[in-house]
Scaffold this active site. Structure first.
Site, PDB file in Angstrom:
ATOM      1  N   CYS A 278      -3.217   1.729   6.662  1.00  0.00           N
ATOM      2  CA  CYS A 278      -3.414   1.125   7.989  1.00  0.00           C
ATOM      3  C   CYS A 278      -3.996   2.132   8.968  1.00  0.00           C
ATOM      4  CB  CYS A 278      -2.088   0.592   8.510  1.00  0.00           C
ATOM      5  SG  CYS A 278      -0.799   1.844   8.484  1.00  0.00           S
TER       6      CYS A 278
ATOM      7  N   GLU B 282       4.701  -3.580  12.441  1.00  0.00           N
ATOM      8  CA  GLU B 282       3.729  -2.524  12.116  1.00  0.00           C
ATOM      9  C   GLU B 282       2.563  -3.233  11.437  1.00  0.00           C
ATOM     10  OE1 GLU B 282       3.888   0.561  12.931  1.00  0.00           O
ATOM     11  OE2 GLU B 282       5.972   0.741  13.562  1.00  0.00           O
TER      12      GLU B 282
ATOM     13  N   ASN C  72       0.805  -1.235   0.000  1.00  0.00           N
ATOM     14  CA  ASN C  72       0.000   0.000   0.000  1.00  0.00           C
ATOM     15  C   ASN C  72       0.834   1.279   0.000  1.00  0.00           C
ATOM     16  OD1 ASN C  72       0.695  -0.384   2.691  1.00  0.00           O
ATOM     17  ND2 ASN C  72      -1.212   0.463   3.455  1.00  0.00           N
TER      18      ASN C  72
ATOM     19  N   GLU D  64       8.395   3.149  14.464  1.00  0.00           N
ATOM     20  CA  GLU D  64       9.246   3.581  13.358  1.00  0.00           C
ATOM     21  C   GLU D  64       9.233   5.100  13.338  1.00  0.00           C
ATOM     22  OE1 GLU D  64       7.703   1.383   9.892  1.00  0.00           O
ATOM     23  OE2 GLU D  64       9.381   0.006  10.203  1.00  0.00           O
TER      24      GLU D  64
HETATM   25  P1  NAP Z   1       0.322  -8.953   4.122  1.00  0.00           P
HETATM   26  O1  NAP Z   1      -0.494  -9.874   3.329  1.00  0.00           O
HETATM   27  O2  NAP Z   1       0.549  -9.244   5.552  1.00  0.00           O
HETATM   28  O3  NAP Z   1       1.720  -8.823   3.342  1.00  0.00           O
HETATM   29  C1  NAP Z   1       2.743  -7.975   3.791  1.00  0.00           C
HETATM   30  C2  NAP Z   1       4.079  -8.530   3.347  1.00  0.00           C
HETATM   31  O4  NAP Z   1       4.290  -9.790   3.966  1.00  0.00           O
HETATM   32  C3  NAP Z   1       4.185  -8.762   1.838  1.00  0.00           C
HETATM   33  O5  NAP Z   1       5.489  -8.483   1.434  1.00  0.00           O
HETATM   34  C4  NAP Z   1       3.888 -10.261   1.730  1.00  0.00           C
HETATM   35  O6  NAP Z   1       4.432 -10.867   0.593  1.00  0.00           O
HETATM   36  C5  NAP Z   1       4.586 -10.765   2.973  1.00  0.00           C
HETATM   37  N1  NAP Z   1       4.129 -12.077   3.426  1.00  0.00           N
HETATM   38  C6  NAP Z   1       2.904 -12.646   3.255  1.00  0.00           C
HETATM   39  N2  NAP Z   1       2.901 -13.870   3.838  1.00  0.00           N
HETATM   40  C7  NAP Z   1       4.129 -14.055   4.368  1.00  0.00           C
HETATM   41  C8  NAP Z   1       4.742 -15.116   5.097  1.00  0.00           C
HETATM   42  N3  NAP Z   1       4.093 -16.245   5.407  1.00  0.00           N
HETATM   43  N4  NAP Z   1       6.031 -14.974   5.474  1.00  0.00           N
HETATM   44  C9  NAP Z   1       6.703 -13.854   5.183  1.00  0.00           C
HETATM   45  N5  NAP Z   1       6.187 -12.806   4.507  1.00  0.00           N
HETATM   46  C10 NAP Z   1       4.906 -12.910   4.112  1.00  0.00           C
HETATM   47  O7  NAP Z   1      -0.261  -7.466   4.082  1.00  0.00           O
HETATM   48  P2  NAP Z   1      -0.701  -6.615   2.825  1.00  0.00           P
HETATM   49  O8  NAP Z   1      -2.029  -7.093   2.377  1.00  0.00           O
HETATM   50  O9  NAP Z   1       0.405  -6.566   1.847  1.00  0.00           O
HETATM   51  O10 NAP Z   1      -0.806  -5.169   3.469  1.00  0.00           O
HETATM   52  C11 NAP Z   1      -1.935  -4.697   4.096  1.00  0.00           C
HETATM   53  C12 NAP Z   1      -1.783  -4.811   5.608  1.00  0.00           C
HETATM   54  O11 NAP Z   1      -0.639  -4.086   6.032  1.00  0.00           O
HETATM   55  C13 NAP Z   1      -2.951  -4.201   6.333  1.00  0.00           C
HETATM   56  O12 NAP Z   1      -3.306  -5.011   7.410  1.00  0.00           O
HETATM   57  C14 NAP Z   1      -2.376  -2.864   6.832  1.00  0.00           C
HETATM   58  O13 NAP Z   1      -3.026  -2.343   7.959  1.00  0.00           O
HETATM   59  C15 NAP Z   1      -0.970  -3.238   7.120  1.00  0.00           C
HETATM   60  N6  NAP Z   1      -0.120  -2.061   7.147  1.00  0.00           N
HETATM   61  C16 NAP Z   1       0.340  -1.630   8.349  1.00  0.00           C
HETATM   62  C17 NAP Z   1       1.122  -0.483   8.416  1.00  0.00           C
HETATM   63  C18 NAP Z   1       1.641   0.020   9.721  1.00  0.00           C
HETATM   64  O14 NAP Z   1       2.553   0.844   9.695  1.00  0.00           O
HETATM   65  N7  NAP Z   1       1.126  -0.436  10.853  1.00  0.00           N
HETATM   66  C19 NAP Z   1       1.433   0.200   7.245  1.00  0.00           C
HETATM   67  C20 NAP Z   1       0.939  -0.274   6.033  1.00  0.00           C
HETATM   68  C21 NAP Z   1       0.165  -1.416   5.996  1.00  0.00           C
HETATM   69  P3  NAP Z   1       3.516 -11.116  -0.714  1.00  0.00           P
HETATM   70  O15 NAP Z   1       3.197  -9.771  -1.233  1.00  0.00           O
HETATM   71  O16 NAP Z   1       4.381 -11.888  -1.617  1.00  0.00           O
HETATM   72  O17 NAP Z   1       2.309 -11.863  -0.243  1.00  0.00           O
END
Ligand code: NAP
Length: 495
Positions: free
Chosen positions: A301, A267, A168, A475
């Site tokens: 997020c 995060e 995102n 962060e």
């Molecule tokens: P996600 O599905 O958790 O993926 C995040 C990252 O983790 C991607 O690079 C993904 O790779 C990787 N990943 C997925 N499964 C994994 C595993 N089993 N082992 C290691 N890495 C793995 O999240 P998203 O859909 O990309 O992002 C949206 C989420 O991020 C939302 O919940 C949002 O709130 C959160 N977010 C939080 C913040 C914050 O600062 N708190 C900021 C931005 C977003 P792939 O892409 O290859 O699946």
């Protein structure tokens, strides 16, 4: 540098493809993955395949750790002033290339260009901030209460770091980790999201141009993040995992990191309340809500997920807010007049549909939007709902899209209890003219970040992070982000 081998795009140069070399970035070189696979990159506005990047295997992950380990001592011993100047150069190059980077982000992520430009400026700022911090890392010196001993505390780089980022904010989530890690003297391996790898690779080329030595930053994309990450975390030389993404994946990674007792920064997801009291400046509150809800088309997020409006002003607020939402221009992010781009995937659109259908089935009324847009691209219109049941799915899950549910409330105590009734605790927004109430409610919010009469909470100079199941650690600015990449070493001496 290899010019990339991505499939041609009709407007190749404008979209900055030439700034994206083809290959995994390991040890300062662009190299193919050990396997044959490629990961397709989809333009969410058109559903067209716009590029393909290498699909790293466990063998590539081992090579990346090797490269990071090989560069570790040299980088750690590089004088802080030199590290600072390289980070400053990264900032300058990001600003010079900002339009190319913003277009690339907009193309692969879908977000409106104005949001992408904002992201590049935000992302670059982490380099400027940490360039300034790199030369100010100091230790501590104290006298033991007995008077007999001296307590010396030295801050040292934590070691090799694995950084995992979501789609995102493809630039900012990476630089928010890389810049402090490098300032602290660590070497890193970045695994960006599969949906948005081009920005990560364009930035890798930029780090190289800025003089970041080979092996200090390594970048790999993979369609098997589970096994590739597990392999890296199993290597005892890896000492830090910094993850931004969903709470579910965060939990899995915490369990994996436990085996080698790796330091973790997490995060994770959010479910932010946005509270409007009846004494608020309503124009300012609506303006703030447009930012808090609609930045990145709601794919943030920190996005306002549950909008609580005090009873006396609820109906007028809903009407004015709906007018603003309905007027937003929806379209491909790269079109200059777009205000709300597409969602990242078809699956994301289906989730929004599911949440809205569920809310309607429990009594919600749709004031605008409410149904996925037909045709090509992953578009969902700006949507406002009232009479939403707090127990509906959208009250409990991250919406992550341009859907805004309004909840009516009567008293301060009621809204504080409702706002805190979630497993998440990332951000919360409060609008009131009574600053005493604002500060009182802020102190009661179970969240890591509070926006008081503001719609934007992120600031590179402020600590970013959540409580409860929204994460661990901070962060960003002051010294919080940097501290995550350092270990305190205590030296006892009788001097
Ligand atoms: P996600 O599905 O958790 O993926 C995040 C990252 O983790 C991607 O690079 C993904 O790779 C990787 N990943 C997925 N499964 C994994 C595993 N089993 N082992 C290691 N890495 C793995 O999240 P998203 O859909 O990309 O992002 C949206 C989420 O991020 C939302 O919940 C949002 O709130 C959160 N977010 C939080 C913040 C914050 O600062 N708190 C900021 C931005 C977003 P792939 O892409 O290859 O699946």
């Amino acid at each position: 540098m290899n010019v990339n081998q991505h499939p041609p795009h009709p407007d190749h140069d404008r979209f900055g493809f030439r700034s994206v070399p083809d290959g995994l970035y390991i040890g300062g070189a662009w190299r193919p993955a050990a396997g044959e696979g490629r990961i397709q990159v989809i333009d969410p506005s058109t559903e067209a395949v716009i590029a393909a990047v290498p699909d790293a295997t466990v063998a590539d992950a081992a090579a990346a750790v090797e490269a990071a380990a090989g560069a570790a001592e040299g980088w750690r011993e590089t004088p802080p002033r030199k590290r600072s100047e390289i980070l400053r150069r990264c900032f300058e190059l990001m600003m010079e290339r900002s339009e190319t980077l913003a277009t690339l982000i907009s193309l692969e992520n879908g977000k409106a260009l104005r949001d992408a430009r904002g992201e590049v400026a935000y992302a670059a700022e982490f380099f400027r901030w940490n360039a300034e911090e790199a030369v100010r890392i100091s230790g501590e010196f104290g006298i033991a209460p007995s008077g007999a001993n001296r307590i010396v505390v030295d801050y040292q780089p934590i070691g090799i770091c694995v950084l995992i980022t979501p789609w995102n904010f493809p630039a900012a989530m990476a630089t928010r980790k890389i810049a402090p890690a490098l300032a602290a003297g660590c070497t890193v391996i970045l695994k960006p999201a599969s949906e948005t790898p081009l920005t990560a690779y364009a930035l890798a080329a930029l780090y190289k141009d800025a003089g970041v030595p080979p092996g200090v930053v390594n970048v790999l994309t993979t369609s098997t993040p589970g096994s590739v990450t597990a392999a890296m975390l199993a290597d005892p030389r890896v000492r830090k995992l910094s993850f931004t993404g969903s709470t579910g994946v965060g939990r899995t990674l915490l369990a994996q990191a436990a085996k080698n007792v790796i330091s973790c920064s997490m995060e994770l997801g959010g479910n932010a309340p946005f509270i409007v009291f009846d004494d608020a400046d309503l124009d300012a509150a609506i303006e703030g809500l447009m930012v808090a809800k609609m930045r990145n088309a709601g794919e943030a997020c920190t996005a306002a997920n549950r909008i609580y409006v005090q009873s006396a002003i609820h109906d007028a607020f809903a009407e004015n807010f709906t007018q603003r939402m309905a007027a937003l221009r929806v379209g491909p992010g790269v079109h200059s007049d777009t205000e709300c781009g597409p969602m990242i995937t078809r699956k994301a659109v289906e989730k929004l549909d599911r949440l809205v259908v569920d809310a309607i089935s429990r009594g919600a009324r749709v004031l605008c939007g409410g149904r996925a847009m037909a045709g090509c691209g992953f578009f969902y219109p700006p949507t406002v709902l009232v009479n939403v049941s707090p127990t509906s799915d959208m009250g409990c899950e991250e919406i992550f899209g341009p859907v805004a549910p309004l909840y009516r409330f009567e008293s301060e105590a009621e809204v504080v209890a409702a706002a805190n009734d979630t497993e998440y605790g990332l951000a919360a927004y409060i609008y009131t003219r009574d600053m005493g109430r604002g500060m009182r409610v802020a102190s009661k919010m179970e969240a890591g970040m509070i926006a008081l009469n503001r719609g934007l909470v992120s600031d590179p100079a402020a600590p970013f992070g959540g409580v409860k199941q929204s994460g661990l650690g901070r962060e960003g600015g002051q010294r919080y982000g940097l501290a995550e990449f350092m270990e305190a070493k205590y030296i006892a001496t009788s001097l």
